[in-house]
Write an enzyme that holds these catalytic residues in place. Structure first.
Site, mmCIF file in Angstrom:
data_model
loop_
_atom_site.group_PDB
_atom_site.id
_atom_site.type_symbol
_atom_site.label_atom_id
_atom_site.label_comp_id
_atom_site.label_asym_id
_atom_site.label_seq_id
_atom_site.Cartn_x
_atom_site.Cartn_y
_atom_site.Cartn_z
ATOM 1 N N GLY A 8 0.817 -1.206 0.000
ATOM 2 C CA GLY A 8 0.000 0.000 0.000
ATOM 3 C C GLY A 8 0.846 1.249 0.000
ATOM 4 N N GLU A 9 0.149 2.396 0.020
ATOM 5 C CA GLU A 9 0.840 3.676 0.054
ATOM 6 C C GLU A 9 -0.013 4.649 0.844
ATOM 7 O OE1 GLU A 9 3.197 6.781 -2.913
ATOM 8 O OE2 GLU A 9 2.116 5.045 -3.707
ATOM 9 N N PHE A 48 2.732 8.758 4.656
ATOM 10 C CA PHE A 48 4.183 8.756 4.851
ATOM 11 C C PHE A 48 4.919 8.342 3.582
ATOM 12 C CE2 PHE A 48 3.581 8.738 9.463
ATOM 13 C CZ PHE A 48 4.629 9.551 9.847
ATOM 14 N N VAL A 82 4.088 1.348 1.863
ATOM 15 C CA VAL A 82 3.965 0.417 2.973
ATOM 16 C C VAL A 82 4.360 -0.974 2.479
ATOM 17 C CG1 VAL A 82 2.452 -0.513 4.761
ATOM 18 C CG2 VAL A 82 2.065 1.806 3.877
ATOM 19 N N LYS A 84 5.749 1.103 7.308
ATOM 20 C CA LYS A 84 5.398 2.338 6.595
ATOM 21 C C LYS A 84 6.654 3.191 6.505
ATOM 22 C CE LYS A 84 1.400 4.124 7.504
ATOM 23 N NZ LYS A 84 0.293 4.882 8.144
ATOM 24 N N ASP A 110 -7.971 12.838 9.449
ATOM 25 C CA ASP A 110 -7.980 12.247 8.096
ATOM 26 C C ASP A 110 -8.685 10.902 8.118
ATOM 27 O OD1 ASP A 110 -7.518 12.199 5.383
ATOM 28 O OD2 ASP A 110 -5.551 11.257 5.564
#
Length: 655
Positions: free
Chosen positions: A353-354, A357, A360, A374, A470
């Site tokens: 994932g992304e 930061f 990931v 991360k 968020d």
């Protein structure tokens, strides 16, 4: 029920708290026979009493009807023709009859008649039928069960309805705040979160009997007395959070020693707790001189004065030293080097994932457990200060519905956070129409409740409160067992109070989830998170994205829901992939909760703690639909209540 009449009371309920803790709505309403010679009849033919399972019937009674002295409400309760019980009710006293129905016994009806000598007709408030399901695991370890029941008894003022039966079994209905290990044939309690439950009294030694306990959170209560030294006997304990209580005395020596070898010990917020380790010794040191000088008041006063001055001096000095030592200890216990990060990710082999930061990656620790790494990219908007802030923040946060921080790397030019791995991924992908495994309605309700509980901890369980800033469906992650947890605290901020929420650095949040008031005021607070959570609820309900690209441009999910809400047809709103397999009552309740969260005016939105309570009620309303469909339409009165959240409603008949 034929030959019956409904009746209710609007008076305050003053009944003693009983084991089953029935809602006041249940206690205030009942049905009774028309007279003493009539009877109540419950038809159970619609229930499939399988021959290979035992069942349990729960009949709840609360006699709130005033009657003359000497009058007694006594009833004979017959299950078909074989099982008979006699129940005599006391005025304003809750009574629950529990009856086990053995395997192979088919109950088709329950009859309630007046017993001989009864001067009042039979009545009942509610009934429940349960089927006992076979479990793949044995019951929870006997020692753990005994300890948990002792803890429940010691703090019975905070016990919830879920604290009944076996603490770990069935697996999906384990006690609230309890985590268990199911890798062996006998489940064991490994984590206990009793934070923010208004607990009073001392910390009972029963906690030390949970020998496999790894995390114990008793923070933000009103606990008093000394910390039991027996807690040091918990050899697997990795986290002990006692912050925000009224504990006194000194920290047991054995616990202090464990805190230097891996135990995370959180004690701030206990103003009367001596953290130097020398206070208790000092008190004993002066006992003999005080006794010897008891005849001299002057000597006594001098000794007391000297002792206080010495204790104060040493306390200030050692607290400062201890603070530096604690910071070093945390870095040492949670730190990973660059080489270790490369090793556990196999040189960043698998990207999963992304986030804010950066990318990931999947990792694996030496004990075989999987983690998510991360990695802070050099081009990330989040800099060194925010990275340090998040590490410090996450080190003190522990909740079953928040993704846990395993460690971090701050070595050379590499900065990374290592989290627990969530095998099922994020909620947005699970709701995607590309996912072949469609989330069931009750799963969606449980995910909503899990996420709300995590957010409630951030808002009301942390001091000062923490604003996520968020919150979105891609930040709701799910474990292998479908337990939802809130992730990504890269934008979180801790505020000193509810009004200190002005953000001037840069915009936060994600388009579609961002509080409309933020564009006008630039303020983010608890109610901003509640708005974002309301959008997530709409995503769970509809399967739609917060923002959808159409031929006419961008469309917000609320603009998609509102026209369908005006019609009053729930089937048009709920994800069509569910094929109508949901309770309309719980769906309307769920929609009401979501709409209350996304009202344009923040002051009209509920606190997340209220949302948690409402979601629990919503989940309780959900029942399996084995045949037929419940009505998808709702009355104008209820529709007006829900739709009024958006500030514009007129009944469909007027349109």
């Amino acid at each position: 029920m034929d030959n019956s009449v409904r009746f209710f009371t609007s008076e305050a309920i003053n009944s003693d708290v009983k084991e089953y803790r029935l809602p006041n709505e249940v206690l205030r309403t009942a049905v009774k026979a028309l007279n003493v010679s009539s009877f109540l009849y419950i038809n159970l033919k619609v229930i499939n009493f399988t021959a290979d399972s035992e069942h349990y019937a729960y009949l709840h009674f609360f006699d709130f009807e005033e009657h003359s002295k000497g009058q007694v409400r006594s009833m004979e309760i017959t299950f078909t023709d074989t099982i008979q019980e006699i129940v005599t009710l006391k005025y304003q006293d809750v009574y629950t009859l529990v009856k086990r129905i053995p395997k192979g016994v088919n109950i088709t009806r329950i009859s309630i008649t007046s017993a001989p000598g009864s001067g009042l007709p039979p009545m009942i408030n509610a009934y429940e039928i349960y089927r006992a399901l076979p479990q793949p695991n044995s019951p929870t370890h006997e020692g753990d069960v005994d300890a948990m029941r002792e803890i429940k008894h010691a703090y019975n003022n905070i016990m919830r309805i879920s604290w009944q039966g076996d603490p770990c079994m069935p697996r999906d209905y384990r006690w609230e705040g309890v985590a268990c290990n199911y890798s062996e044939s006998i489940p064991r309690v490994t984590s206990l979160n009793m934070s923010s439950n208004k607990m009073t009294g001392q910390i009972v030694t029963s906690f030390s009997r949970l020998t496999t306990l790894e995390a114990l959170d008793l923070s933000n209560n009103q606990l008093t007395g000394e910390i039991p030294e027996s807690l040091a006997e918990l050899h697997n304990l990795k986290l002990l959070n006692l912050r925000g209580n009224n504990l006194t005395g000194s920290i047991p020596k054995a616990l202090r020693e464990k805190s230097t070898t891996g135990l995370i010990l959180i004690l701030d917020g206990n103003p009367s707790l001596c953290r130097t380790g020398s206070c208790k010794t000092m008190t004993k040191k002066f006992i003999k001189p005080l006794v010897a000088a008891v005849a001299s008041v002057a000597v006594l006063a001098i000794i007391v004065y000297i002792s206080l001055m010495l204790c104060k001096h040493k306390r200030i000095k050692k607290v400062l030293l201890s603070s530096k030592k604690d910071d070093h200890m945390k870095s040492k216990n949670q730190g990973f080097s660059q080489a270790e990060v490369h090793r556990i990710t196999n040189d960043f082999e698998t990207e999963i994932g992304e986030g804010g930061f950066g990318k990931v990656y999947l990792g694996r620790l030496e004990d075989g457990s999987q983690v998510a790494v991360k990695l802070l990219s050099k081009s990330s908007q989040q800099g060194f200060n925010e990275f340090q802030s998040e590490v410090k923040l996450l080190s003190f946060i522990y909740h079953k519905n928040l993704v846990s921080l395993v460690g971090f790397c701050d070595d050379g030019d590499m900065r990374a956070l290592i989290y627990e791995y969530m095998a099922k991924g994020d909620l947005r992908n699970l709701l995607s129409d590309k996912n072949p495994d469609i989330l069931k309605w009750n799963e969606r309700l449980q995910i909503a409740l899990d996420a709300a509980s995590g957010l409630d901890y951030l808002h009301n369980g942390c001091k000062p409160p923490i604003i996520h800033r968020d919150l979105k469906s891609s930040n709701i992650l799910l474990s292998e067992n479908m337990h939802a947890k809130i992730a990504d605290f890269g934008l979180s901020k801790a505020f000193a109070n509810n009004t200190d929420t002005h953000i001037t650095t840069r915009p936060a949040g994600t388009f579609g989830y961002l509080d409309p008031e933020f564009h006008r005021s630039g303020n983010l607070n608890k109610k901003s998170d509640v708005y974002s959570f309301g959008i997530i609820l709409l995503e769970l309900m509809t399967g739609e994205r917060a923002i959808t690209t159409t031929s006419d441009g961008k469309r917000h999910i609320s603009d998609w829901v509102n026209p369908k809400l005006e019609i009053g047809d729930i089937q048009a709103i709920v994800d069509p992939r569910l094929e109508g397999k949901f309770s309309s009552a719980s769906a309307w309740k769920f929609l009401e909760i979501a709409m209350s969260c996304i009202t344009p005016t923040a002051i009209q939105r509920p606190d997340i703690s209220s949302v948690v309570v409402d979601l629990k009620q919503c989940l309780a309303m959900e029942i399996p639909l084995e045949s037929g469909e419940s009505s998808s339409l709702i009355s104008n009165t209820t529709l007006e209540k829900i739709y009024s959240q958006s500030g514009s409603y007129s009944p469909p008949s007027a349109r």
